[in-house]
Design a protein around this motif. Sequence first.
Motif, PDB file in Angstrom:
ATOM      1  N   HIS A  93       0.834  -1.209   0.000  1.00 55.26           N
ATOM      2  CA  HIS A  93       0.000   0.000   0.000  1.00 55.26           C
ATOM      3  C   HIS A  93       0.866   1.256   0.000  1.00 55.26           C
ATOM      4  CE1 HIS A  93      -4.101  -1.375  -0.113  1.00 55.26           C
ATOM      5  NE2 HIS A  93      -3.812  -2.333   0.766  1.00 55.26           N
ATOM      6  N   ALA A  94       1.953   1.226   0.756  1.00 51.40           N
ATOM      7  CA  ALA A  94       2.856   2.386   0.792  1.00 51.40           C
ATOM      8  C   ALA A  94       3.500   2.611  -0.576  1.00 51.40           C
ATOM      9  CB  ALA A  94       3.926   2.185   1.867  1.00 51.40           C
ATOM     10  N   VAL A  95       3.831   1.518  -1.267  1.00 52.98           N
ATOM     11  CA  VAL A  95       4.406   1.625  -2.613  1.00 52.98           C
ATOM     12  C   VAL A  95       3.390   2.254  -3.564  1.00 52.98           C
ATOM     13  CG1 VAL A  95       5.131   0.265  -4.632  1.00 52.98           C
ATOM     14  CG2 VAL A  95       6.075  -0.260  -2.364  1.00 52.98           C
ATOM     15  N   LYS A  96       2.139   1.789  -3.486  1.00 49.86           N
ATOM     16  CA  LYS A  96       1.098   2.290  -4.379  1.00 49.86           C
ATOM     17  C   LYS A  96       0.727   3.738  -4.062  1.00 49.86           C
ATOM     18  CE  LYS A  96      -2.151  -0.144  -5.667  1.00 49.86           C
ATOM     19  NZ  LYS A  96      -2.968  -1.058  -6.465  1.00 49.86           N
ATOM     20  N   GLU A  97       0.877   4.100  -2.800  1.00 52.83           N
ATOM     21  CA  GLU A  97       0.665   5.479  -2.352  1.00 52.83           C
ATOM     22  C   GLU A  97       1.584   6.438  -3.119  1.00 52.83           C
ATOM     23  OE1 GLU A  97      -1.727   7.680  -0.001  1.00 52.83           O
ATOM     24  OE2 GLU A  97      -1.791   5.501  -0.185  1.00 52.83           O
ATOM     25  N   LEU A  98       2.770   5.945  -3.486  1.00 56.09           N
ATOM     26  CA  LEU A  98       3.721   6.761  -4.251  1.00 56.09           C
ATOM     27  C   LEU A  98       3.283   6.938  -5.699  1.00 56.09           C
ATOM     28  CD1 LEU A  98       7.032   4.983  -3.115  1.00 56.09           C
ATOM     29  CD2 LEU A  98       6.209   7.205  -2.306  1.00 56.09           C
ATOM     30  N   GLY A  99       2.335   6.092  -6.142  1.00 54.93           N
ATOM     31  CA  GLY A  99       1.923   6.125  -7.547  1.00 54.93           C
ATOM     32  C   GLY A  99       2.584   5.035  -8.370  1.00 54.93           C
ATOM     33  N   VAL A 100       3.369   4.174  -7.712  1.00 48.85           N
ATOM     34  CA  VAL A 100       4.053   3.064  -8.382  1.00 48.85           C
ATOM     35  C   VAL A 100       3.112   1.858  -8.440  1.00 48.85           C
ATOM     36  CG1 VAL A 100       5.961   1.410  -8.111  1.00 48.85           C
ATOM     37  CG2 VAL A 100       6.338   3.855  -7.671  1.00 48.85           C
ATOM     38  N   ARG A 101       3.090   1.159  -9.579  1.00 47.29           N
ATOM     39  CA  ARG A 101       2.222  -0.013  -9.717  1.00 47.29           C
ATOM     40  C   ARG A 101       2.941  -1.299  -9.298  1.00 47.29           C
ATOM     41  NH1 ARG A 101       1.848   0.201 -15.307  1.00 47.29           N
ATOM     42  NH2 ARG A 101       3.230   1.983 -15.118  1.00 47.29           N
ATOM     43  N   VAL A 102       2.138  -2.314  -8.985  1.00 46.81           N
ATOM     44  CA  VAL A 102       2.714  -3.577  -8.523  1.00 46.81           C
ATOM     45  C   VAL A 102       2.147  -4.741  -9.338  1.00 46.81           C
ATOM     46  CG1 VAL A 102       3.061  -5.094  -6.538  1.00 46.81           C
ATOM     47  CG2 VAL A 102       2.796  -2.628  -6.172  1.00 46.81           C
ATOM     48  N   ALA A 103       3.034  -5.526  -9.935  1.00 41.88           N
ATOM     49  CA  ALA A 103       2.602  -6.695 -10.712  1.00 41.88           C
ATOM     50  C   ALA A 103       2.985  -7.973  -9.980  1.00 41.88           C
ATOM     51  CB  ALA A 103       3.257  -6.679 -12.094  1.00 41.88           C
ATOM     52  N   MET A 104       2.112  -8.986 -10.051  1.00 42.07           N
ATOM     53  CA  MET A 104       2.449 -10.282  -9.476  1.00 42.07           C
ATOM     54  C   MET A 104       3.117 -11.130 -10.552  1.00 42.07           C
ATOM     55  SD  MET A 104       0.231 -12.998  -7.309  1.00 42.07           S
ATOM     56  CE  MET A 104       1.112 -14.160  -6.258  1.00 42.07           C
ATOM     57  N   ASP A 105       4.409 -11.387 -10.340  1.00 46.88           N
ATOM     58  CA  ASP A 105       5.243 -12.110 -11.298  1.00 46.88           C
ATOM     59  C   ASP A 105       5.066 -13.622 -11.135  1.00 46.88           C
ATOM     60  OD1 ASP A 105       7.142 -12.440 -13.258  1.00 46.88           O
ATOM     61  OD2 ASP A 105       8.761 -11.446 -12.168  1.00 46.88           O
ATOM     62  N   ASP A 106       5.386 -14.363 -12.180  1.00 46.51           N
ATOM     63  CA  ASP A 106       5.388 -15.837 -12.139  1.00 46.51           C
ATOM     64  C   ASP A 106       4.059 -16.399 -11.648  1.00 46.51           C
ATOM     65  OD1 ASP A 106       7.989 -15.458 -12.877  1.00 46.51           O
ATOM     66  OD2 ASP A 106       8.869 -16.104 -10.993  1.00 46.51           O
ATOM     67  N   PHE A 107       2.956 -15.747 -12.027  1.00 45.35           N
ATOM     68  CA  PHE A 107       1.660 -16.171 -11.498  1.00 45.35           C
ATOM     69  C   PHE A 107       1.336 -17.609 -11.896  1.00 45.35           C
ATOM     70  CE2 PHE A 107      -2.915 -16.642 -11.315  1.00 45.35           C
ATOM     71  CZ  PHE A 107      -3.167 -16.179 -10.042  1.00 45.35           C
ATOM     72  N   GLY A 108       0.859 -18.358 -10.921  1.00 46.79           N
ATOM     73  CA  GLY A 108       0.453 -19.738 -11.171  1.00 46.79           C
ATOM     74  C   GLY A 108       1.470 -20.767 -10.730  1.00 46.79           C
ATOM     75  N   THR A 109       2.682 -20.322 -10.374  1.00 47.01           N
ATOM     76  CA  THR A 109       3.713 -21.282  -9.991  1.00 47.01           C
ATOM     77  C   THR A 109       3.802 -21.461  -8.479  1.00 47.01           C
ATOM     78  OG1 THR A 109       5.374 -19.536  -9.957  1.00 47.01           O
ATOM     79  CG2 THR A 109       5.148 -20.777 -12.000  1.00 47.01           C
ATOM     80  N   GLY A 110       3.228 -20.529  -7.726  1.00 44.61           N
ATOM     81  CA  GLY A 110       3.364 -20.592  -6.270  1.00 44.61           C
ATOM     82  C   GLY A 110       2.302 -21.468  -5.641  1.00 44.61           C
ATOM     83  N   TYR A 111       2.306 -21.479  -4.323  1.00 38.92           N
ATOM     84  CA  TYR A 111       1.359 -22.333  -3.614  1.00 38.92           C
ATOM     85  C   TYR A 111       0.021 -21.653  -3.380  1.00 38.92           C
ATOM     86  CZ  TYR A 111       5.301 -25.348  -2.754  1.00 38.92           C
ATOM     87  OH  TYR A 111       6.359 -26.182  -2.919  1.00 38.92           O
ATOM     88  N   SER A 112       0.053 -20.327  -3.235  1.00 40.59           N
ATOM     89  CA  SER A 112      -1.150 -19.639  -2.768  1.00 40.59           C
ATOM     90  C   SER A 112      -1.519 -18.455  -3.635  1.00 40.59           C
ATOM     91  CB  SER A 112      -0.953 -19.163  -1.334  1.00 40.59           C
ATOM     92  OG  SER A 112      -0.253 -20.115  -0.596  1.00 40.59           O
TER      93      SER A 112
END
Length: 274
Positions: free
Chosen positions: A162-181
């Motif tokens: 949330h603090a990162v997004k507060e700056l206006g920076v976007r967040v992508a979830m990498d390697d989606f589908g390979t993790g457990y959760s």
Amino acid sequence: AKAEERGTIRFFEAAMDQHIREKRLLQRDLVVAVENKQFQLYFQPQATTEGAVVAFEVLLRWQHPERGIISPTVFIPLAEESGLIGAIDEWVVREACREAATWVNPLSIAINLSPVNFQRGDVPGMLAAVLAETGLCPKRVEIEITEGVLIDDFAGAIAILHAVKELGVRVAMDDFGTGYSSLSYLQAFPFDKIKIDQTFVAKLEDNPQSAAIVHAIIGLGRSLKLPVIAEGVETVAQLSFLAAEGCAEIQGFLIGRPQPIAHYQSVVSTLDGT
Ligand code: C2E
Ligand code: CA
Ligand code: CA
Ligand code: CA
């Protein structure tokens, strides 16, 4: 059989010793590499399925004085173990923002941040400082994180994102589908984009399960109103499948390999990239 077993074990131990020695040598060299900035940023285009470049992912290379170019799959884990990753990722963020700030074409940059820095470092503080220093518009910066970021301290990770997004920076979830959760993380964390892992893309053409998974992830993105990008796109057949499914963006050798930015100068130095 006993003697044979002992032989195998001795062979195994010798191989392990060799491996550990090798690792220590590289780890020692990595300290020097950080001091002497033996790193280079490579840039790989991210494009719409029509082929318009919208961003570049920043991929790090180590220019070892004797061994030549070393892959991040080798040295990033070493850097994470030895605590050097904080300095390395900060250097990447600073150099990448500095570079992007010089472009006539205001394309975005996607930067990989190690999970380790989310647990130990001050990611929002570091990003804020670099953005202020380089004058780059925060809207042009996206960070790519894997679910490893989120495992240890759930509430802490949410607060950081949330603090990162507060700056206006976007967040992508990498390697989606390979993790457990992946699915529960998608619910709990404020992501702006989903990046389909390249292992699914690679098997699109000859593995019906992979095609079904890619179809499902793109549908999930549509339902959650999150744009989906596919990585590792190498063939026209893969591109056609992804475009037909409504995938927003693609990245891969088909569009362009990771290269020093000079290779993409015509894309970044004119407004329409032509
Ligand atoms: P990643 O973030 O999943 O990056 C995608 C990897 O796929 C990159 O490998 C890229 O060169 C490669 N790739 C791109 N297109 C294609 C394609 O069409 N086919 C195939 N087979 N491969 C493709 P690379 O550059 O070796 O990076 C490996 C990993 O190292 C990255 O995986 C990322 O997790 C990490 N990494 C790279 N740069 C940094 C960095 O600056 N900081 C951190 N913390 N990690 C980094
Ligand atoms: Ca990435
Ligand atoms: Ca990836
Ligand atoms: Ca990966």
